[in-house]
Scaffold this motif. Structure first.
Motif, PDB file in Angstrom:
ATOM      1  N   GLY A 162     -34.264  -9.585   6.711  1.00  0.00           N
ATOM      2  CA  GLY A 162     -32.814  -9.768   6.674  1.00  0.00           C
ATOM      3  C   GLY A 162     -32.387 -11.219   6.789  1.00  0.00           C
ATOM      4  N   ALA A 163     -33.371 -12.148   6.883  1.00  0.00           N
ATOM      5  CA  ALA A 163     -33.003 -13.538   7.114  1.00  0.00           C
ATOM      6  C   ALA A 163     -32.281 -14.133   5.914  1.00  0.00           C
ATOM      7  CB  ALA A 163     -34.255 -14.351   7.409  1.00  0.00           C
ATOM      8  N   ALA A 164     -31.325 -14.990   6.214  1.00  0.00           N
ATOM      9  CA  ALA A 164     -30.645 -15.701   5.137  1.00  0.00           C
ATOM     10  C   ALA A 164     -30.982 -17.173   5.168  1.00  0.00           C
ATOM     11  CB  ALA A 164     -29.142 -15.516   5.246  1.00  0.00           C
ATOM     12  N   ASP A 165     -31.837 -17.566   6.085  1.00  0.00           N
ATOM     13  CA  ASP A 165     -32.335 -18.938   6.045  1.00  0.00           C
ATOM     14  C   ASP A 165     -33.773 -18.946   6.529  1.00  0.00           C
ATOM     15  OD1 ASP A 165     -32.621 -19.749   8.911  1.00  0.00           O
ATOM     16  OD2 ASP A 165     -30.527 -19.183   8.921  1.00  0.00           O
ATOM     17  N   PHE A 166     -34.468 -20.045   6.231  1.00  0.00           N
ATOM     18  CA  PHE A 166     -35.895 -20.063   6.496  1.00  0.00           C
ATOM     19  C   PHE A 166     -36.214 -20.120   7.982  1.00  0.00           C
ATOM     20  CE2 PHE A 166     -36.102 -21.520   2.045  1.00  0.00           C
ATOM     21  CZ  PHE A 166     -36.971 -20.557   1.590  1.00  0.00           C
ATOM     22  N   ILE A 167     -35.332 -20.746   8.761  1.00  0.00           N
ATOM     23  CA  ILE A 167     -35.620 -20.842  10.194  1.00  0.00           C
ATOM     24  C   ILE A 167     -35.589 -19.458  10.833  1.00  0.00           C
ATOM     25  CG2 ILE A 167     -34.780 -21.745  12.369  1.00  0.00           C
ATOM     26  CD1 ILE A 167     -36.056 -23.800  10.586  1.00  0.00           C
ATOM     27  N   THR A 168     -34.581 -18.682  10.485  1.00  0.00           N
ATOM     28  CA  THR A 168     -34.517 -17.326  11.005  1.00  0.00           C
ATOM     29  C   THR A 168     -35.769 -16.567  10.624  1.00  0.00           C
ATOM     30  OG1 THR A 168     -32.169 -17.466  10.577  1.00  0.00           O
ATOM     31  CG2 THR A 168     -33.045 -15.309  11.110  1.00  0.00           C
ATOM     32  N   LEU A 169     -36.138 -16.721   9.366  1.00  0.00           N
ATOM     33  CA  LEU A 169     -37.352 -16.061   8.900  1.00  0.00           C
ATOM     34  C   LEU A 169     -38.547 -16.488   9.735  1.00  0.00           C
ATOM     35  CD1 LEU A 169     -38.071 -15.477   5.219  1.00  0.00           C
ATOM     36  CD2 LEU A 169     -39.901 -16.346   6.583  1.00  0.00           C
ATOM     37  N   PHE A 170     -38.634 -17.780   9.979  1.00  0.00           N
ATOM     38  CA  PHE A 170     -39.784 -18.300  10.740  1.00  0.00           C
ATOM     39  C   PHE A 170     -39.794 -17.770  12.166  1.00  0.00           C
ATOM     40  CE2 PHE A 170     -41.788 -21.522  13.410  1.00  0.00           C
ATOM     41  CZ  PHE A 170     -43.032 -21.532  12.830  1.00  0.00           C
ATOM     42  N   ILE A 171     -38.632 -17.744  12.797  1.00  0.00           N
ATOM     43  CA  ILE A 171     -38.577 -17.297  14.186  1.00  0.00           C
ATOM     44  C   ILE A 171     -39.078 -15.856  14.291  1.00  0.00           C
ATOM     45  CG2 ILE A 171     -36.991 -16.674  16.039  1.00  0.00           C
ATOM     46  CD1 ILE A 171     -35.359 -19.113  15.311  1.00  0.00           C
ATOM     47  N   PHE A 172     -38.598 -14.999  13.412  1.00  0.00           N
ATOM     48  CA  PHE A 172     -39.013 -13.605  13.523  1.00  0.00           C
ATOM     49  C   PHE A 172     -40.453 -13.415  13.063  1.00  0.00           C
ATOM     50  CE2 PHE A 172     -34.472 -13.179  13.867  1.00  0.00           C
ATOM     51  CZ  PHE A 172     -34.400 -12.288  14.912  1.00  0.00           C
ATOM     52  N   TRP A 173     -40.866 -14.279  12.166  1.00  0.00           N
ATOM     53  CA  TRP A 173     -42.271 -14.269  11.735  1.00  0.00           C
ATOM     54  C   TRP A 173     -43.190 -14.571  12.920  1.00  0.00           C
ATOM     55  CZ3 TRP A 173     -44.156 -14.638   6.373  1.00  0.00           C
ATOM     56  CH2 TRP A 173     -45.499 -14.979   6.271  1.00  0.00           C
ATOM     57  N   GLU A 174     -42.821 -15.581  13.685  1.00  0.00           N
ATOM     58  CA  GLU A 174     -43.607 -15.943  14.857  1.00  0.00           C
ATOM     59  C   GLU A 174     -43.585 -14.829  15.895  1.00  0.00           C
ATOM     60  OE1 GLU A 174     -45.706 -18.425  14.596  1.00  0.00           O
ATOM     61  OE2 GLU A 174     -44.812 -19.981  15.824  1.00  0.00           O
ATOM     62  N   ALA A 197     -50.947 -19.910   8.761  1.00  0.00           N
ATOM     63  CA  ALA A 197     -49.891 -19.575   7.813  1.00  0.00           C
ATOM     64  C   ALA A 197     -48.537 -20.044   8.321  1.00  0.00           C
ATOM     65  CB  ALA A 197     -49.875 -18.071   7.575  1.00  0.00           C
ATOM     66  N   ALA A 198     -48.264 -19.758   9.597  1.00  0.00           N
ATOM     67  CA  ALA A 198     -46.961 -20.109  10.146  1.00  0.00           C
ATOM     68  C   ALA A 198     -46.735 -21.611  10.096  1.00  0.00           C
ATOM     69  CB  ALA A 198     -46.863 -19.615  11.572  1.00  0.00           C
ATOM     70  N   TYR A 199     -47.790 -22.378  10.398  1.00  0.00           N
ATOM     71  CA  TYR A 199     -47.595 -23.825  10.452  1.00  0.00           C
ATOM     72  C   TYR A 199     -47.459 -24.413   9.046  1.00  0.00           C
ATOM     73  CZ  TYR A 199     -48.334 -23.743  15.435  1.00  0.00           C
ATOM     74  OH  TYR A 199     -48.193 -23.511  16.766  1.00  0.00           O
ATOM     75  N   LEU A 200     -48.180 -23.814   8.087  1.00  0.00           N
ATOM     76  CA  LEU A 200     -47.960 -24.265   6.705  1.00  0.00           C
ATOM     77  C   LEU A 200     -46.509 -24.023   6.330  1.00  0.00           C
ATOM     78  CD1 LEU A 200     -51.137 -22.878   4.946  1.00  0.00           C
ATOM     79  CD2 LEU A 200     -50.578 -25.241   5.368  1.00  0.00           C
ATOM     80  N   MET A 201     -46.034 -22.833   6.742  1.00  0.00           N
ATOM     81  CA  MET A 201     -44.678 -22.471   6.365  1.00  0.00           C
ATOM     82  C   MET A 201     -43.652 -23.399   6.998  1.00  0.00           C
ATOM     83  SD  MET A 201     -43.174 -18.732   6.460  1.00  0.00           S
ATOM     84  CE  MET A 201     -42.295 -18.478   7.939  1.00  0.00           C
ATOM     85  N   ILE A 202     -43.815 -23.687   8.296  1.00  0.00           N
ATOM     86  CA  ILE A 202     -42.795 -24.509   8.964  1.00  0.00           C
ATOM     87  C   ILE A 202     -42.770 -25.898   8.339  1.00  0.00           C
ATOM     88  CG2 ILE A 202     -44.245 -25.311  10.869  1.00  0.00           C
ATOM     89  CD1 ILE A 202     -40.767 -24.273  11.517  1.00  0.00           C
TER      90      ILE A 202
END
Lengths: 249, 122, 479, 618
Positions: D117-129, D160-165
């Motif tokens: 449901g994220a509309a920005d990458f940071i939100t996506l990252f937070i829930f990903w983590e 993966a997470a760190y590549l993404m951030i």
């Protein structure tokens, strides 16, 4: 082989250190005070508008309107301008002694190292010398602001008398609890005078007494008082060091 | 010539003493000798401090009745004040570390670094 | 009411000098003095933070003007960091008086602790190079006393030798700086240190790098850290991990900012490299450990390396790059709480090796959850505080095009996550060895842990408020 | 109810579910199912696209959206979670940490809502983590070696997470914001090399999470060791996060702008896409081969996931509108089939306590529904008509054929043929064949587990017959980003070459099935074969072997085939060797820096001192 490499390393460090520092250190004749804090301290012009100016007023025996007028400039730096350092310094000593006591204090049972037959002359004269040495030490730290010397030097001399007593007499033992009280008391007084500075003048350790005239015993405001306290403290601390290391299991 | 001698005495001298201490730390295995090395380093640093405060034709920074007023006649009082502090601190540290050496000896029955490390790692 | 930062130094000292007298009267009564003193410190700090603005102000001592007398620097951000340090000191102290007081030479230990608090405050506050040296020595000696507890004589000896070596170099550098610039005040040194040769700057810089690395746990001089952490008491580990290391790091950063801010690029480049090396090596070695204390010690080393390298990167251009610097300070602040929580929690469980901590979460559920919060924060998992500091750090570093830095940082962070969570896993999912005695944890200890984890969660949900309060530590002031 | 409220609800409910589960774990799990259902209902009820913010952080607000590009994923996530939760009502009976399990899976649900449901990458990252560490704890709860598996999972996920951030902040720098809309609007201002970097970072992160060949190493152990109902979530949803990321970056990054000019290319603007396409081909082949060689049913499915990850990646990199739709469909297909397979294998484990093929056998009589679920799932997975899997594979093949790429076509067909080989083994080994004595009294699983599996079966068949149900939102998504949409009706699909009518296919296959059934019932004469008569088939008799499992016919089933690959270099062994080498070098570092005597440290300091000065000096 290791030693050889150690020598090489040390020499290399010496080369780099020395040749890196020397061209800029302006030592010896070139060493001038014109832009150094030391000059301001000597002139007692810290709070002036342009503190680095060359002054021509006579200080000794006359000055009573400068910011601090201990004749001994080193003392004035130690006890007044950089008094917070001195506070830290006596605390370092105090804490180190506490550490020594904590390390060594438990293992010994109130005994002390005994020496073989102290020399009779030493034995006899030490009792006469003790008050004299202590008196001399007191003299040193009481006059710290007008002559060379001061609290640390005087304190060391007093502690030396304790050491002498240990060497001279096998039945001598320092009453170290009294020393501890003295130590704490002088430390507390140091702080109380500092805090009084805040209350009266607004700054920690700021002078609030009359400055007197440079060169007289009662001059320099707080300086002699604090140096006396430092002297007492140092003599107590160093005596305690002697006591601790002379203890035996 | 005179200049060079002065460099030697004023800078290289104290630094050399300091580095003698470093040499001791590099090579000695005895705890007590290590303490001595640290003390030698202390000595070197203190000499260095004093040397940097030195000036030609100047006297101790104490006002007396006999001397004229100008401050340029005095040596810098700051290094002298600092060296006092430095000495006191080194005395304190030395006292503490010597007590530590005694305790180390009591615990491990040796002052040899290698042996202590061996016991410690077991 | 007096509002002078110097009280933060004087009050604990006062308590320290009072202790020997009280001790002669009653041996138990010395318990209460340090707590009163530190409480009073916190009280003073709250007032100071309220009164002082964010701009940097100098507080004189002895009534002498700024570059000449010894001065203390303070603003509300430094106040926040000091508050955190003093809070942790208070927690360690309460714990000590509650649990370990009767186990040790209580007199020396209490005295050492309270004077250490004074010294630590002094290190953070002072604006004078030589004064910093004095306080560093004071803190170091207090550290030696605390380290010798539990008969860790050899680690303590190592610590003394290494630390003394460092401080002697520091002294050498300080006096050299005085001779060249004519002053000892950090801020005015940087103004007067202009017409010197590049070789001189290199020698001076190296002296300071090596000297400061002992207290700030940087590479060539940090060998004492794991040994001391391992051999000291719980109180001692919190003191070293959260209080002393933070203050020392802050002091180092202060020296870098105030004295060397004028674009000593070589110094900052070398420091960056040393810091990154420290980071990598710390994480690598921590990866091998199977003892929680050692893990925290090495990770603490690594964090110090990270913070120092981030700070030096931010200072490289002669001015402070705010975003990186602030993120580094945020990281520093977060580490205080997280490390304190882990060390306290594990100390309360009573065992440090993985073997003995196996499955202990089944028996001590609540304590384990609190430790987990600390761990998750330190490895930077949302929604805890550590996530945001890592987040801001990466953000600002990438914004300044430090891709290699970020790569090294993230690579090491992967290892950090791995070994910390291995420890957590070991606590939760292994069989509990029934032979192991379980320690009782008192309500007070739980309260201390809960308050720390509350801080972590609060910052986790309010990162920007904290970030805002601690940002601009050295900017916007006189400098 | 916007997504932000749903997420807060999920967060609050996780605590409540934990407390209820502490009291009674079954009630807690039922509450969890209800929560998921209600949240799903609310999302469906407010059907309009909407975006929302969660401003619990002062100036960092989390942005959510419910929009054309993520609605299908949101529903997928929610339905998978509902099914698994339903399954868990009976399924987690034997677990050791039931309340914590419920708590953590609810957090997983929250993170699924957040990521999709994220509309920005940071939100996506937070829930990903959040998902990463929660999954870590969940995997650790599993079987004997689950701790190591969880650590490996964590290690790869962190990479993966760190590549993404890193990629996220590069985007932030380039376009001055991390919301998706910002990226779409400012895409043109990013330089080519930066585009390439960002794309590589995101795709690599996605590949690790999605389990594409050289980066798949975490999947085998994580799948086989984690708790069974969590394995379904892991393969059904969490692995799809990786492809969601690739999908997003494909959607927002080059697509929106390239497609307008050149509708046949998606990611293919960048040279790397060919590389990734071949990587996908390799992944299909290796995943298939490795799956054939496995003995543990869960590991087998894990490797099949590697191969199917290859299909999805292939579809995404290939680039046509049809392939893109096929890729998205294949995500859904694989989610459903993996769910079905893991649930049925989980059901077998629930009753028998093992997933080793050669320890099982003949369970069809005891567990008919489980068997049916498994059968339907593998048919769908292998892409045999008339089930759902056929639709997506048909779409991928169509685009391959149209564009003519031989290696990739070979890989894709190899994967399909290979999947017959491997999916058949658990079927034969677990459900058919001889039943060991100890499993004679095995019963079918309890009601709720049955219900969960039944839903999966029904969905697989339903979507197979009426693919339009799934394709409709994909078409509308393609329309709204300006790609030429694929042509499809409720049960018909049109490519450039041909038309696929699933209803006809289903009728034909249904008729054929019924015919075959009649023939089987009328003419087949089953004979009983004794075990010793079948084990020697084509194999040398191992002497002095007395363990019964040796005589199981699933033992060394593909021995001749596996002999071919005996000397094949294994990527996992390579990684393992690297890790061991690294670990021992850490020991050397510790010795050097932290185990010296005092002299050694002083040496270190002196040399550092010298080096720093000397470098500058000369």
């Amino acid at each position: 082989m290791k030693k050889f490499w150690a020598i090489i390393t040390v020499l290399l460090i010496l080369f780099f250190l020395g040749s890196g520092l020397i061209p800029d250190l302006k030592i010896y004749k070139q060493n001038n005070l014109s832009q150094k804090t030391g000059k301001v301290y000597l002139n007692r012009t810290v709070n002036d508008d342009s503190p680095f100016k060359e002054i021509d007023k006579k200080l000794y025996g006359e000055a009573n309107d400068v910011e601090n007028n201990a004749a001994n400039s080193v003392t004035s730096v130690i006890v007044d301008y950089r008094a917070l350092d001195t506070l830290g310094e006596v605390t370092v000593l105090f804490l180190a002694i506490t550490g020594v006591i904590a390390l060594l204090g438990k293992s010994k049972k109130n005994n002390r190292i005994l020496f073989e037959k102290p020399n009779y002359i030493l034995n006899a004269s030490s009792k006469i010398l003790l008050p004299l040495i202590v008196l001399f030490g007191f003299y040193i730290f009481i006059h710290g602001h007008i002559t060379p010397g001061g609290g640390f030097q005087g304190g060391t001399i007093v502690a030396a008398s304790v050491l002498m007593m240990y060497f001279a007499q096998n039945n001598y033992k320092l009453k170290n609890n009294r020393m501890k009280v003295l130590e704490s008391f002088s430390g507390l007084s140091f702080l109380i005078f500092g805090l009084l500075g805040i209350f009266i003048m607004g700054d920690f350790l700021q002078n609030f007494l009359e400055l007197g005239i440079m060169g007289k015993l009662f001059s320099g405001g707080l300086i002699p008082i604090i140096y006396i306290l430092v002297g007492l403290k140092v003599s107590a601390e160093l005596s305690n060091v002697v006591y601790e290391f002379m203890g035996e299991e | 010539m005179g200049e060079i001698i002065n460099y030697w005495t004023f800078i290289y001298g104290p630094l050399a003493i300091f580095l003698v201490g470093v040499y001791g730390l590099l090579t000695q295995k005895n705890l007590f000798k290590l303490v001595i090395s640290i003390n030698i380093m202390d000595l070197g640093v203190n000499l260095y401090i004093i040397a940097l405060g030195y000036m030609d034709n100047a006297s101790a920074p104490i006002y007396t009745a006999k001397l004229a007023v100008t401050s340029s006649r005095f040596v810098d009082p700051v290094p002298q004040a600092l060296v006092l502090t430095s000495i006191v601190i080194s005395v304190a540290v030395t006292a503490f570390v010597l007590a530590l050496v005694i305790k180390n000896y009591e615990k491990y029955n040796t002052l040899d670094l290698i042996k202590i490390k061996g016991i410690e790692n077991d | 009411m007096i509002n002078e930062p110097v009280l933060l130094i004087v009050i604990p000292l006062f308590a320290g000098f009072l202790i020997p007298i009280i001790y002669l009267i009653s041996k138990k009564a010395i318990k209460y003095i340090p707590i009163i003193a530190v409480f009073y410190n916190l009280f003073v700090l709250i007032r100071l933070i309220q009164i002082n603005s964010t701009s940097l102000s100098y507080f004189t001592t002895g009534g002498y003007k700024v570059p000449f007398g010894i001065n203390l620097i303070f603003n509300s951000q430094i106040g926040i960091i000091l508050f955190a340090i003093n809070l942790l000191a208070l927690i360690a102290l309460i714990f000590f008086l509650k649990k370990e007081f009767h186990l040790v030479n209580s007199f020396a230990y209490t005295l050492g602790f309270i004077i250490a608090i004074s010294a630590v405050n002094g290190m953070v506050l002072t604006g004078d190079l030589f004064n910093l040296f004095v306080f560093m020595e004071l803190a170091a000696i207090a550290g030696y006393i605390i380290a010798t507890h539990k008969r860790g004589y050899y680690p303590s000896f190592l610590y003394v030798i290494i630390s003394t070596f460092g401080s002697l170099l520091f002294l050498l550098g300080t006096i050299t700086i005085y001779n060249v610039s004519g002053t000892l005040n950090m801020a005015s040194v940087s103004e007067n240190l202009v017409d010197v040769s590049p070789h001189f700057i290199v020698v001076l810089s190296v002296m300071f790098i090596v000297a400061l690395s002992s207290e700030s746990e940087l590479l060539p001089l940090n060998a004492w850290v794991p040994k001391v952490y391992e051999k000291t008491s719980i109180t001692g580990s919190i003191f070293f991990g959260s209080v002393l290391s933070t203050a020392a790091l802050f002091a180092v950063i202060k020296v870098l900012v105030l004295v060397f801010k004028g674009g000593y690029e070589y110094l900052f480049n070398s420091l960056t490299i040393i810091g990154l090396a420290t980071l990598l090596i710390g994480e690598f070695v921590a990866f091998k450990q199977r003892n929680v204390r050692k893990i925290v010690a090495y990770s603490s080393i690594a964090q110090a390396g990270l913070i120092i390298s981030a700070v030096s990167v931010s200072l490289k251009n002669g001015t402070i790059t705010d975003s990186i610097f602030n993120a580094a300070m945020f990281q520093l602040l977060n580490n205080i709480f997280a490390k304190g929580l882990i060390l306290l929690g594990v100390g309360l469980l009573g065992y440090y090796s993985f073997e003995k901590l196996k499955g202990i979460a089944g028996k001590k559920k609540f304590a384990s959850i609190l430790i987990t919060i600390g761990v998750l924060s330190i490895i930077g998992m949302p929604p805890f505080a550590g996530f945001w500091s890592k987040f801001f750090l990466i953000k600002s570093l990438i914004a300044n095009k430090m891709i290699i830095f970020v790569a090294i940082f993230l690579a090491s962070a992967i290892f950090e996550v791995y070994y910390y969570l291995r420890f957590i896993q070991n606590m939760y999912y292994e069989e509990f060895d029934s032979k192991i005695k379980i320690n009782q944890i008192s309500a007070v200890s739980y309260f201390l842990m809960i308050s720390l984890s509350f801080m972590i969660i609060y910052i986790g949900f309010n990162p920007s408020s904290v970030m805002k309060t601690i940002s601009d530590i050295f900017t916007g002031g006189i400098i | 109810m916007t997504i932000s409220y749903l997420i807060i609800t999920a967060g609050i409910m996780s605590a409540i579910i934990y407390l209820v589960s502490k009291f009674n774990w079954k009630a807690g799990t039922i509450l969890q199912t209800l929560t998921f259902l209600i949240i799903g209902y609310f999302l469906y009820h407010n059907g309009d696209y909407s975006s929302s913010q969660l401003a619990i952080f002062n100036n960092i607000s989390l942005n959510f959206t419910y929009s054309y590009f993520n609605e299908i994923f949101l529903y997928l996530g929610i339905s998978v979670m509902i099914i698994v939760s339903l399954f868990s009502i009976d399924g987690i009976k034997n677990y050791q940490y039931k309340p914590v399990y419920n708590f953590l899976t609810t957090l997983i649900f929250m993170s699924i809502l957040g990521v999709f449901g994220a509309a920005d990458f940071i939100t996506l990252f937070i829930f990903w983590e959040l998902m990463t560490w929660v999954s870590f704890f969940l995997i650790s709860m599993g079987k004997k070696y689950s701790k190591k598996a969880a650590l490996l999972f964590l290690f790869m996920s962190m990479i993966a997470a760190y590549l993404m951030i890193t990629g996220i902040f590069l985007i932030d720098n380039a376009v001055g914001g991390i919301t998706f809309s910002n990226l779409i609007n400012n895409y043109g201002s990013i330089s080519y090399s930066l585009k390439f970097k960002i794309l590589m970072l995101f795709v690599l992160a996605g590949l690790i999470k999605g389990g594409v060949y050289p980066l798949h190493i975490w999947m085998r152990t994580s799948y086989s060791e984690s708790p069974d109902s969590f394995t379904s979530i892991l393969s059904g949803i969490l692995m799809k996060f990786g492809f969601y990321l690739i999908y997003l970056i494909g959607l927002f990054f080059p697509v929106a702008f390239i497609l307008k000019n050149n509708p046949s290319k998606l990611i293919s603007e960048l040279p790397s896409s060919t590389f990734f396409a071949y990587l996908a081909g390799i992944s299909i082949i290796i995943g298939t081969i490795a799956a054939i060689l496995q003995n543990d049913a869960k590991k087998l499915i894990a490797f099949s996931s590697v191969s199917h990850a290859g299909y999805i990646l292939l579809a995404f990199t290939y680039g046509t509108s049809m392939a893109f739709a096929g890729g998205v469909t294949h995500i859904l297909v694989h989610a459903l089939t993996a769910l079905g397979m893991f649930l049925s294998i989980g059901a077998v484990y629930f009753r028998t306590g093992t997933t080793k093929i050669d320890e099982l056998g003949g369970l069809i009589k005891n567990m008919p529904l489980t068997f049916t679920t498994y059968l339907v799932s593998i048919i769908s997975l292998a892409g045999i008509p008339p089930l759902f899997g056929f639709v997506s594979k048909w779409m991928i093949y169509q685009s391959l054929i149209i564009n003519g790429s031989y290696f990739l076509a070979f890989a894709a067909f190899f994967g399909s043929i290979g999947s017959f080989m491997y999916v058949f083994r658990p079927l034969a080994g677990v459900f058919l064949g001889q039943r060991p004595k100890k499993f004679e009294n095995v019963k079918e699983v309890p009601f709720f587990m049955k219900a969960g599996m039944l839903i999966v079966t029904i969905l697989t068949v339903l979507f197979g017959v009426l693919p339009g149900l799934v394709l409709k939102p994909i078409i509308s998504m393609q329309q709204s980003i300006g790609i030429e949409p694929i042509k499809a009706s409720l049960y018909r699909l049109f490519s450039g070459l041909t038309t696929l009518d699933m209803l006809v296919v289903f009728t034909v296959f249904g008729a054929g099935f019924i015919l075959a059934l009649i023939i089987f019932l009328l003419f087949a004469k089953p004979t009983r074969v004794k075990q010793h008569e079948q084990y020697t088939a084509g194999e040398i008799v191992p002497e002095l072997q007395t363990q019964p499992s040796i005589y199981h016919y699933a033992k060394n089933y593909y021995k001749p085939f596996s002999r071919i690959f005996d000397k094949f270099p294994s990527m996992e062994k390579l990684y393992k060797k690297g890790a061991e080498y690294l670990s021992s070098s850490f020991g050397v570092i510790e010795e050097f820096f932290y185990e010296e005597s005092i002299n050694g440290y002083i040496w270190l300091i002196s040399i550092t001192f010298l080096v720093i000065i000397a470098i500058r000096w000369f």
